[in-house]
Motif scaffolding. Sequence first.
Motif, PDB file in Angstrom:
ATOM      1  N   LEU A  16      18.792  27.493  46.181  1.00  0.00           N
ATOM      2  CA  LEU A  16      19.155  28.423  47.403  1.00  0.00           C
ATOM      3  C   LEU A  16      17.958  28.411  48.338  1.00  0.00           C
ATOM      4  CD1 LEU A  16      21.220  31.248  45.841  1.00  0.00           C
ATOM      5  CD2 LEU A  16      22.038  29.477  47.182  1.00  0.00           C
ATOM      6  N   ASN A  17      16.702  28.515  47.927  1.00  0.00           N
ATOM      7  CA  ASN A  17      15.644  28.510  48.506  1.00  0.00           C
ATOM      8  C   ASN A  17      15.420  26.950  49.254  1.00  0.00           C
ATOM      9  OD1 ASN A  17      14.075  31.112  48.742  1.00  0.00           O
ATOM     10  ND2 ASN A  17      14.573  30.950  46.609  1.00  0.00           N
ATOM     11  N   ALA A  18      15.867  26.060  48.687  1.00  0.00           N
ATOM     12  CA  ALA A  18      15.627  24.721  49.019  1.00  0.00           C
ATOM     13  C   ALA A  18      16.620  24.667  50.261  1.00  0.00           C
ATOM     14  CB  ALA A  18      15.834  23.734  48.243  1.00  0.00           C
ATOM     15  N   GLY A  19      17.579  25.010  50.393  1.00  0.00           N
ATOM     16  CA  GLY A  19      18.710  24.938  51.362  1.00  0.00           C
ATOM     17  C   GLY A  19      18.283  25.805  52.371  1.00  0.00           C
ATOM     18  N   ALA A  20      17.705  27.179  52.301  1.00  0.00           N
ATOM     19  CA  ALA A  20      16.986  27.969  53.185  1.00  0.00           C
ATOM     20  C   ALA A  20      15.778  27.360  53.831  1.00  0.00           C
ATOM     21  CB  ALA A  20      16.780  29.232  52.681  1.00  0.00           C
ATOM     22  N   LEU A  21      15.042  26.710  53.062  1.00  0.00           N
ATOM     23  CA  LEU A  21      14.009  25.700  53.556  1.00  0.00           C
ATOM     24  C   LEU A  21      14.368  24.926  54.676  1.00  0.00           C
ATOM     25  CD1 LEU A  21      10.812  25.533  53.614  1.00  0.00           C
ATOM     26  CD2 LEU A  21      11.537  23.782  51.777  1.00  0.00           C
ATOM     27  N   PHE A  36       9.712  30.284  52.310  1.00  0.00           N
ATOM     28  CA  PHE A  36      10.707  29.957  51.445  1.00  0.00           C
ATOM     29  C   PHE A  36       9.979  28.864  50.510  1.00  0.00           C
ATOM     30  CE2 PHE A  36      14.060  31.063  54.672  1.00  0.00           C
ATOM     31  CZ  PHE A  36      14.628  32.114  53.966  1.00  0.00           C
ATOM     32  N   GLY A  37       8.970  28.207  51.018  1.00  0.00           N
ATOM     33  CA  GLY A  37       8.304  27.127  50.332  1.00  0.00           C
ATOM     34  C   GLY A  37       7.493  27.974  49.194  1.00  0.00           C
ATOM     35  N   VAL A  38       7.015  29.272  49.354  1.00  0.00           N
ATOM     36  CA  VAL A  38       6.130  29.810  48.326  1.00  0.00           C
ATOM     37  C   VAL A  38       7.048  30.372  47.527  1.00  0.00           C
ATOM     38  CG1 VAL A  38       4.556  32.028  48.238  1.00  0.00           C
ATOM     39  CG2 VAL A  38       4.169  30.179  50.143  1.00  0.00           C
ATOM     40  N   ILE A  39       8.270  30.904  47.840  1.00  0.00           N
ATOM     41  CA  ILE A  39       9.047  31.482  46.891  1.00  0.00           C
ATOM     42  C   ILE A  39       9.579  30.303  45.839  1.00  0.00           C
ATOM     43  CG2 ILE A  39      11.492  32.438  46.776  1.00  0.00           C
ATOM     44  CD1 ILE A  39      10.726  33.802  49.021  1.00  0.00           C
ATOM     45  N   MET A  40       9.976  29.105  46.381  1.00  0.00           N
ATOM     46  CA  MET A  40      10.344  27.977  45.556  1.00  0.00           C
ATOM     47  C   MET A  40       8.938  27.645  44.523  1.00  0.00           C
ATOM     48  SD  MET A  40      11.980  25.416  48.229  1.00  0.00           S
ATOM     49  CE  MET A  40      11.976  24.117  46.845  1.00  0.00           C
ATOM     50  N   LEU A  41       7.743  27.613  45.089  1.00  0.00           N
ATOM     51  CA  LEU A  41       6.712  27.402  44.105  1.00  0.00           C
ATOM     52  C   LEU A  41       6.572  28.243  42.976  1.00  0.00           C
ATOM     53  CD1 LEU A  41       3.824  26.207  46.611  1.00  0.00           C
ATOM     54  CD2 LEU A  41       4.978  24.926  44.970  1.00  0.00           C
TER      55      LEU A  41
END
Length: 53
Positions: A16-21, A36-41
Motif C-alpha cells: 500500500l505504501n509503494a502505491g502511495a509512493l 512513504f519511503g521512510v514508512i516502507m523502510l
Amino acid sequence: MNERRLRSMYVLGILLNAGALVYAVMDDSPLFAVTFGVIMLYLGLRYRMVSSS
C-alpha cells in the motif's frame, strides 16, 4: 497474532505504501514521497525482524 498473519500484514502495508509512493511521485509531492519511503523502510525492517525469529 501469529507470525504468518503478522508477516502478511507487513507485506500488505509495504504494498500500500509503494502505491502511495508512486502516486506521490507522479503528483510531484516530494515530501509525501519521502514520508512513504521512510514508512516502507520501517515496515521492511519490522518484516525482517519478524521473519528471522
